[in-house]
Every structure is written in structure tokens, then in C-alpha cells.
Design an enzyme around this catalytic site. Structure first.
Site, PDB file in Angstrom:
ATOM      1  CE1 TYR A  27      -2.779   3.268   1.487  1.00  0.00           C
ATOM      2  CE2 TYR A  27      -1.054   3.255   3.139  1.00  0.00           C
ATOM      3  CZ  TYR A  27      -2.106   3.894   2.510  1.00  0.00           C
ATOM      4  OH  TYR A  27      -2.489   5.145   2.893  1.00  0.00           O
ATOM      5  CD1 TRP A  83       3.528   6.892   1.041  1.00  0.00           C
ATOM      6  CD2 TRP A  83       5.261   8.297   0.984  1.00  0.00           C
ATOM      7  NE1 TRP A  83       3.031   8.170   1.076  1.00  0.00           N
ATOM      8  CE2 TRP A  83       4.068   9.060   1.049  1.00  0.00           C
ATOM      9  CE3 TRP A  83       6.479   8.981   0.935  1.00  0.00           C
ATOM     10  CZ2 TRP A  83       4.057  10.443   1.068  1.00  0.00           C
ATOM     11  CZ3 TRP A  83       6.476  10.363   0.950  1.00  0.00           C
ATOM     12  CH2 TRP A  83       5.272  11.084   1.015  1.00  0.00           C
TER      13      TRP A  83
END
Length: 812
Positions: free
Chosen positions: A145, A148
Site C-alpha cells: 500500500y 512510499w
């Protein structure tokens, strides 16, 4: 990594250059010495840089000064992270899992076994097929998810999603952690998420803004890193803010880095009471007749439906400044003065994202938008509001050109279940149960298999102990990572991924300026047995007969060239991929017109032809759609809801008298770089600091520099005390992102504690041990990480923090 190696890296090329020019080497030797050192361009969340490499070793990192106007120390830590002892060196499998015993209860408690890549990939494929046989693709959970991991095109989460979509899909994430509440509400209120939108240009603020309100926003700190490649030019703009004489007001329980830099007036608000403050200001503006009635009538909808609540006719409680004083601990006269200065001066409200990460966080941005509507300055140069000035250089003028995108997750996903980002534990713990979300109902499936790539849920998810216990219920947990993160230590199968320094990639720079494209060149050869994520997921796809479909038969370089061809550099400037790759960076010019951009200006000038994408085309002070949901904790207009945990809860405060906030890190992005030397700049005895006021330090009998235990009903952690006047009484702060590491003297070789997870103290200060998985409301189901009460006490005897040590591996 040992200290001598760290010192060598920090000295690096600077020392080498000094030696070469010192006269101690002959000219020929100096030339030979320099010729062995290569200067290779790349880029990171912390800025663009050059890696100086000699004999396949990174000896220094220096910033690309033309692209990074104000480099941070964090970029210097990238070399250390690449060669860290916490690297995952080989494919490994948890011992009991490899023996076919399962024993999920032993996750994080036993050693791993080194295996071959073939064995590891076979085991992952077998586990996926087993889960599919039990519950179809709804039994698969893609926990990768956020994106980053790095700013390149080959983001692990995208590659994981692409793989799952080739085999029919998996349960995935809806919304996000950063703006889980605001992101679900703002589009219906003002026609846009706002939190990622291009902001009013710095030039317009410098020229026109008289008052800037930093409502929880810390521009200086959070702009030290970004989602793409940060250029840090915003810091030059901030210097111009100072010269322009803009009055800065900081409404925050912390006197932040930005408040200090701007010498801001500090409004020491009680955490969780911001909506009450805004309602008190709105009530005063209305009752005094100072609000902009024409703006309300022309550009907004539903003010008349909101007024009965504001005036107390709906619930019998008028939202006066005096009412707000009782909740916020800000004097009523100060509340009136704030409203007066904001309505009489050209005022820009810089909102933040932290306030919406709290109980009833959906109300915060909506309140700011409603207040700004009453001030009537939305769409005026230097006025209105912005929710992204603290992120990725918000306020930078935009080039108007295309940089490069990333790998697509592609089609093929037949699983229609996407859970809100903070509901990971609920997904695992509550199969068959339902949850409301944005007016709809989601039913949790029975998840058997979980894969996480390029991120660490045991870090960003709330209530770490709850998540650890939940993960032990799964059939299989797979992690694809370069480092032994806390999540990797909780896996059954760990696949070692390369770092971005060990592969080729490409990145566009700055979400807002969009003014550069960077080559992220391979700097050193992959360490140990690591493979890049693209190869790993291609190998997995092969096991399902989908390898060719996953890769389209293209190499990494061929994909990069394909992505680059869509850029303005190629289509408009005629720069070939090969030329770009040779150059290392391409720079776009910023047109002067972009420096005149004012957010919402077009809507203000012509609200009919430039109507907002809302129910009425106007700003929704009232939303009939939201009212129709019938939720008891989220209504059709802004409301004050008392948080479950806050300093106004007199009974709970008797047990836990301190409100804990968890700001973004000063020297990390979330958990990235926590395993590097740069953390020594701020750690206290190897642990995350806890900031506390002098009065509270005296009250609890703790001293600067000592280790204390911070605790509540959900868990406890060890942190190092920093006594400071920059935080208000009754509030403590621990930055998020420290690597979780349990302290349990009786656990032997166990690295995730004993049988009662909540009784195990986190030895490194991972703040999410203390946060709650309570959702914001039935609307967004987002995180409430900043709605936390705690207490502190002397830590007693402590054991060493081993957060960055790899687990025991048989056969390594």
C-alpha cells in the site's frame, strides 16, 4: 554497520578529494585514484543526488545542487541504508512453516531457514493456490500500500497489484492513511480532494497575504521530504514570506519548527478541539455581522440549514466563543480576536493532515472550508485556504508539462472488495462482519493469505499489538523487502528485494512543480541474493502461466523507455531516451503565468461556467447526500463531536492524564532511514524521543535524557525524554515511524515477545503501540492515531534495543 564503516561513508569523497589535492600523492597517482571513483546520478524522496562509487562501494552521497536548492542531511544516510546489517540477504522461510506445521502463533517468535529462490517462489505460489481453493481470490489480501517505498516507476505496491490482477485480483486498500478522512469528504464539499491539489503560488502569497494561519501545518519540517523527488525550493519562498512581513499564527499544541522559523503567534489549542474553535469563530462572525454574506449567498449552499446548529436551536447548545473556550482552553476574547483579524486582513489558512487523523476527523477540513467561506476570501490572491502547503512543495508554480508515470497495475481484478486503509486488523479478525463506508456496506471476506511489498504495516497501522495478534491467525504471510523491517520479522516467507541503488529506474519530480525528470541509475550491483521487485513478481506470475502477460516481454530498460516516451521532454522537446539517460536529469522551465495561479480563482470569477463538481456546483456547507446516509456520527453539516479520548474526558484523564500526538518524523519518511546513522541526531539512548513540557516533567518526576515507559490499555513503549518549552502542558509527542521491537526479558531468542502481546513493551518507541484502531466515523472509517491518552512512569531496568538486528537464520 560498524562505526569505522559509518565514519568512512560520512567522510567519503570529500576526504578523498582533499587527499588527492593535498600534495601527498603524485599527480599520476591522484589521477588514477580519482578515475576509480564514478559519479552516478539518482534520486530519492529526500532529493536528487550523486553517488560516488569506488570498487562497487558507495563512498559518498552528494546532492544535485541544481535540482536540490536546500539539501537535507537525510540524503547522506542512503548509502548507510544500502549496506546496512539489517538487509535481508537470502530467501528465507519460518522454520515451522517450512516443516509444514503452520503454527501461525509462532510468527515473530522463531527462527527462519535459508532456502533457494526456486523453493521460496514455489512456496509462495503454493500458498496462493491453497488460499484460492479455500475462498477464491477474496481469500488473498494485497497489503502492499501507498507507494512510499521510493519515487521511481517500479514501485513495489504497483508491481504487487499488477501481479494479483493477472491471477484474478485480491482484496486491496481503498482510500489512504495520509488523508483517509478528508479524502472521502472534501470532493463532495468543494469538488476536489484539495489535499493534493495545486496550491496558490508562493508569489501570490508573498505579494498579497497579510495573515497566514498555520492550522496544525508545519511547512518547514514536512517539506524536508516528499512523495516524489523533493527540490526544497519552497524554503527559499519561506524566506520571502518573512521579508514580506506576513503575520503568522500557529494553532497547534506544539510550537513547531515552522512556528519558530516564522516567529509565529502561538495559540496553544487543546488537541482534538479544533472544530470547536472554528465553530466559536463562526458563531462570533455571524452574530457580529462581520461575515461575508454576499460570498455565502453566491458561492455556497446550505448555510441556512447549518445556522440552527451553530446558534443552538438544533441541540440547545449555542456554539459561542465562551462555549468554545471551555473545550479548547483558548480564552473567548482570543477566539474573537482571531476571527476579527482573519476577516479584516487578507488571510490564508494553511490546513494540515494530522487533525483529520483523529476521532471524527471528517469534520476538520469541512470546518476550515466553512470558516473560510464566511471570511469570504476564497479565490482571492493570497486568501482562502490550502490543505497542501506542507506537502511536496505546495505553493510551487507548475510547469504545465508531463514528467513520467509509473508501472500500471493493469486490468483483470475481479475482486470488488477494497477495505479502508486503517481496517487491516478488522479485515483479518472479523470475517463475515460488515462495515459502513461512504454510504455503502462492505462485508469482510475470510482472508487466508497476505502479501506486503515495499512497506511495513507493523509501523503505519494503528494498535500494533492488535495487528500482530491478527496476523498470527492467517495461513500465510509473505513479505518482499530489502530490510528486516518489523513486518518482515512477522512473515512466513521473506523474499529479499534490491534497493533502488541496485537497479535502474526513472522518476518525475515534484507533484506540484512537475519540472524535472530524473534517471535513477543503478549505482552498485545487488547485494547478497536480492532480486528487484519486477523480477520477483515476474517469477511469481510465471507460476500461474502469466509471466509473459505480467512483463509484456519487456526488460526494465524497455519499460523505462516506454514510460519516458509519454513525457513532454520526448514529445515536445525532442530529447531521446538515450540522451536523457546520458544527461541524468531534464529540467522544464516554469512559465510566468503559473506564478500567478490562485486556487479557486476561476470559480470565484464565474461560479456558473466554472461550477464545482459538487451536488449544487457550489461549496456544500450542507450536503443532502451526506445527510441521507443516516449516520449518527456524521451528518449533513459540520458538527462538534466529543472525541473518545481527549483531555476533556475527566474520568479517563484520571488514569491517563496526557494527550499523545504523533507528528511526522524530522529525520525520516515514516519508518524509512530508521536503521541508519542519521537517527543518532535525535534519538535518546537509542530510542524515539518523547517531548514533554517542563511542568509535566516535574509533575511526573522525569528528567531530560532518561528512558521512560509510556503506556495505556493498548500497550507500552520505551522512549527518551526531551524536556522542552515547545509543547503545551498536558500534551506529549512521539514522532511516528520507529521500528517496532519488543522488550521481553523472558522471551529468550523471541523477538516479538511472549504470550500476552499487550504486556510486551516496545523497546524502540513505535508510537502505534499506543494508538487505537477506532475509526473516525461510519463515513470514512479512517485512522484516529491522534486521539490517544497515555501516562508515563520510570522505565526501570531496560534491555538493549535490537530493532535493527536481523532474526536468527538457520543455514545463513
Amino acid at each position: 554497520m560498524n562505526n569505522s564503516r559509518r565514519d568512512f561513508l560520512k567522510a567519503g569523497a570529500v576526504a578523498s578529494a582533499a587527499l588527492a589535492g593535498s600534495g601527498t600523492l603524485s599527480g599520476a597517482v591522484a589521477k588514477e585514484f580519482a578515475s576509480r571513483t564514478k559519479k552516478i546520478p539518482s534520486a530519492s524522496h529526500f532529493g536528487a543526488f550523486y553517488a560516488h562509487v569506488r570498487d562497487n562501494k558507495i563512498v559518498d552521497i552528494t546532492s544535485q545542487l541544481d535540482s536540490d536548492a536546500n539539501p537535507t542531511v537525510m540524503v547522506k544516510a542512503l548509502a548507510d541504508r544500502n549496506s546496512s546489517d539489517s538487509r535481508v540477504k537470502y530467501p528465507v522461510v519460518r522454520k515451522s512453516y517450512l516443516e509444514g506445521k503452520g503454527r501461525g502463533d509462532l510468527r515473530g517468535k522463531e527462527e527462519f531457514v535459508r532456502v533457494s529462490w526456486d523453493t521460496a517462489i514455489d512456496l509462495v505460489a503454493k500458498a496462493i493456490k491453497k488460499a484460492q481453493e479455500k475462498g477464491g481470490n477474496e481469500a488473498l489480501y494485497n497489503a502492499s500500500y501507498g507507494g512510499w517505498a521510493h519515487p521511481g516507476a517500479f514501485k513495489p505496491n504497483a508491481l504487487a497489484g499488477r501481479f494479483f490482477n493477472q491471477i484474478g485480483g485480491a482484496v486491496r486498500t481503498s482510500g489512504e492513511y495520509s488523508n483517509g478522512a478528508a479524502g472521502q469528504v472534501n470532493p463532495s464539499i468543494v469538488g476536489d480532494m484539495e489535499v493534493y491539489s495545486i496550491q496558490t503560488a508562493h508569489e501570490q502569497i508573498i505579494e498579497n497575504t497579510e495573515v497566514m494561519v498555520l492550522w496544525g501545518a508545519d511547512l518547514y519540517k514536512t517539506n524536508r521530504a516528499g512523495y516524489s523527488v523533493h527540490n526544497h525550493r519552497c524554503f527559499d519562498a519561506y524566506e520571502e514570506y518573512k521579508k514580506a512581513g506576513i503575520k503568522v499564527i500557529s494553532i497547534d499544541p506544539i510550537y513547531t519548527m515552522s512556528a519558530q522559523e516564522f516567529k509565529a503567534e502561538w495559540i496553544k489549542i487543546r488537541p482534538g478541539s479544533d472544530v470547536a474553535l472554528m465553530l466559536g469563530m463562526m458563531n462570533y462572525l455571524y452574530k457580529s455581522g462581520k461575515y461575508d454574506k454576499k460570498f455565502i449567498e453566491t458561492y455556497t449552499y446550505g448555510f441556512d440549514k447549518f445556522l440552527p446548529y451553530l446558534l443552538g436551536k438544533e441541540d440547545g447548545i449555542e456554539k459561542t466563543p465562551e462555549w468554545a473556550e471551555n473545550l479548547t482552553e483558548i480564552p473567548a476574547e482570543t477566539i474573537k480576536q482571531l476571527a476579527d483579524i482573519m476577516v479584516s486582513k487578507r488571510t490564508f489558512i494553511a490546513g494540515n493532515w494530522a487533525m483529520q487523523r483523529a476521532h471524527h476527523g471528517e469534520q476538520v477540513d469541512w470546518s476550515i472550508i466553512t470558516l473560510a467561506s464566511m471570511l469570504g476570501q476564497i479565490g482571492l490572491p493570497g486568501g482562502g485556504f490550502g490543505f497542501s502547503m506542507h506537502y511536496e512543495g505546495g505553493g510551487d508554480a507548475n510547469s504545465g508539462k508531463n514528467t513520467v508515470g509509473g508501472m500500471s497495475q493493469g486490468g483483470g481484478d475481479k475482486v470488488k472488495i477494497a477495505i479502508p486503509a486503517s481496517r487491516m486488523s478488522d479485515l483479518i479478525n472479523k470475517p463475515g462482519e460488515t462495515v459502513t463506508y461512504k454510504g455503502k456496506v462492505i462485508k469482510y471476506p475470510k482472508v487466508e493469505f497476505m502479501l506486503s511489498a515495499g512497506g511495513s504495516p507493523i509501523g503505519h497501522q494503528p494498535d500494533v499489538n492488535e495487528l500482530i495478534e491478527a496476523m498470527r491467525k492467517l495461513d500465510t504471510v509473505v513479505v518482499v523487502e530489502p530490510w528486516w523491517t518489523p513486518t518482515a520479522k512477522m512473515a512466513d516467507i521473506v523474499l529479499p528485494a534490491t534497493t533502488t541503488m541496485e537497479r535502474d529506474d526513472i522518476a518525475g519530480a515534484m507533484s506540484y512543480s512537475a519540472d524535472r525528470i530524473y534517471a535513477m541509475k543503478k549505482i552498485v550491483e545487488p547485494r547478497y541474493e536480492s532480486k528487484d521487485d519486477y523480477e520477483i513478481f515476474t517469477l511469481l506470475a510465471d507460476k500461474f502461466g502469466k509471466g509473459r502477460r505480467f512483463s509484456r516481454g519487456r526488460t526494465v530498460k524497455e519499460w523505462l523507455e516506454r514510460l519516458y516516451k509519454r513525457s513532454s521532454a520526448n514529445r515536445e522537446m525532442g530529447i531521446t531516451f538515450d540522451k536523457f539517460w546520458e544527461m541524468g536529469v531534464i529540467k522544464y522551465d516554469i512559465p510566468d503565468s503559473a506564478r500567478k495561479f490562485v486556487r479557486h480563482e476561476a470559480f470565484r470569477k464565474d461560479p456558473v461556467n466554472n461550477a464545482l463538481k459538487t451536488e449544487t456546483g457550489k461549496i456544500q456547507i450542507f450536503s443532502d447526500k451526506f445527510a441521507s446516509y443516516g449516520y449518527d456520527d456524521f451528518k449533513g453539516h459540520v458538527m462538534w463531536f466529543e472525541p473518545a479520548e481527549w483531555l476533556g474526558n475527566k474520568e479517563l484523564v484520571k488514569k491517563y492524564p496526557l494527550h499523545l500526538v504523533s507528528p511526522h518524523p524530522t529525520y525520516r519518511i515514516h519508518s524509512q532511514l530508521d536503521n541508519t546513522w542519521v537517527q543518532n541526531v535525535h534519538k535518546v539512548q537509542g530510542r524515539e524521543p518523547i517531548r514533554i513540557s517542563p511542568n509535566d516533567a516535574k509533575k511526573f518526576g522525569v528528567r531530560d535524557g532518561e528512558i521512560v515507559e509510556v503506556y495505556n490499555d493498548r500497550g507500552s513503549l520505551l522512549a527518551g525524554v526531551v524536556v522542552t518549552n515547545t509543547i503545551r502542558d498536558g500534551v506529549v509527542a512521539i514522532e511516528e515511524g520507529a521500528w517496532y521491537s519488543p522488550e521481553d526479558a523472558n522471551a529468550g531468542d523471541s523477538f516479538f515477545g511472549g504470550n500476552d502481546q499487550r504486556k510486551v513493551r516496545c523497546n524502540s518507541g513505535q508510537v502505534n503501540v499506543l494508538t487505537s484502531s477506532r475509526p473516525t466515523s461510519q463515513m470514512a472509517q479512517a485512522t484516529t492515531a491522534n486521539t490517544v491518552l497515555v501516562s508515563i512512569r520510570k522505565a526501570g531496568t531496560v534491555t538493549p534495543n535490537v530493532a535493527y538486528n536481523p532474526p536468527k537464520i538457520i543455514g545463513a
